[in-house]
Design a protein around this motif. Structure first.
Motif, mmCIF file in Angstrom:
data_model
loop_
_atom_site.group_PDB
_atom_site.id
_atom_site.type_symbol
_atom_site.label_atom_id
_atom_site.label_comp_id
_atom_site.label_asym_id
_atom_site.label_seq_id
_atom_site.Cartn_x
_atom_site.Cartn_y
_atom_site.Cartn_z
ATOM 1 N N THR A 1 -0.508 2.958 30.771
ATOM 2 C CA THR A 1 0.941 2.933 30.952
ATOM 3 C C THR A 1 1.663 2.556 29.662
ATOM 4 N N SER A 2 1.128 1.598 28.916
ATOM 5 C CA SER A 2 1.785 1.163 27.681
ATOM 6 C C SER A 2 1.852 2.301 26.662
ATOM 7 N N VAL A 3 0.809 3.105 26.611
ATOM 8 C CA VAL A 3 0.787 4.244 25.691
ATOM 9 C C VAL A 3 1.770 5.313 26.170
ATOM 10 N N GLU A 4 1.800 5.555 27.465
ATOM 11 C CA GLU A 4 2.746 6.535 28.022
ATOM 12 C C GLU A 4 4.191 6.130 27.734
ATOM 13 N N LYS A 5 4.490 4.835 27.852
ATOM 14 C CA LYS A 5 5.853 4.359 27.575
ATOM 15 C C LYS A 5 6.244 4.621 26.129
ATOM 16 N N ALA B 1 -7.295 1.997 20.949
ATOM 17 C CA ALA B 1 -8.345 2.156 21.959
ATOM 18 C C ALA B 1 -8.257 3.530 22.619
ATOM 19 N N GLN B 2 -7.041 3.969 22.948
ATOM 20 C CA GLN B 2 -6.850 5.284 23.567
ATOM 21 C C GLN B 2 -7.260 6.387 22.604
ATOM 22 N N THR B 3 -6.914 6.234 21.352
ATOM 23 C CA THR B 3 -7.274 7.221 20.340
ATOM 24 C C THR B 3 -8.788 7.349 20.203
ATOM 25 N N LEU B 4 -9.474 6.222 20.158
ATOM 26 C CA LEU B 4 -10.938 6.266 20.059
ATOM 27 C C LEU B 4 -11.563 6.926 21.278
ATOM 28 N N GLN B 5 -11.042 6.662 22.456
ATOM 29 C CA GLN B 5 -11.551 7.306 23.668
ATOM 30 C C GLN B 5 -11.400 8.820 23.576
ATOM 31 N N GLN B 6 -10.269 9.271 23.067
ATOM 32 C CA GLN B 6 -10.041 10.707 22.932
ATOM 33 C C GLN B 6 -10.987 11.315 21.904
ATOM 34 N N ILE B 7 -11.211 10.611 20.808
ATOM 35 C CA ILE B 7 -12.120 11.111 19.776
ATOM 36 C C ILE B 7 -13.538 11.245 20.328
ATOM 37 N N PHE B 8 -14.022 10.213 20.997
ATOM 38 C CA PHE B 8 -15.364 10.255 21.559
ATOM 39 C C PHE B 8 -15.493 11.326 22.627
ATOM 40 N N ALA B 9 -14.455 11.522 23.421
ATOM 41 C CA ALA B 9 -14.480 12.548 24.464
ATOM 42 C C ALA B 9 -14.597 13.951 23.864
#
Length: 55
Positions: free
Chosen positions: A8-12, A43-51
């Motif tokens: 949610t914080s990233v979406e905001k 953290a969100q960016t790293l998750q996207q990179i690994f995915a």
């Protein structure tokens, strides 16, 4: 990116930046470093990179 959910914080932050960019097309975001260096954003960016790389 499959089943990754955006916090949610990233979406905001995304919503606020998108609204500002649409409202003021000539606006330049010179001070984004403090926004993109937040722990939740990184953290969100790293998750996207690994995915994307299959990790």
């Amino acid at each position: 990116m499959g089943n990754l959910s955006t916090p949610t914080s990233v979406e905001k932050l995304q919503t606020a930046l998108r609204a500002k960019a649409k409202a003021e097309a000539d606006y330049r975001f010179y001070a984004l470093y403090d926004k993109i260096s937040r722990e939740d954003i990184l953290a969100q960016t790293l998750q996207q990179i690994f995915a994307r790389r299959g990790h």
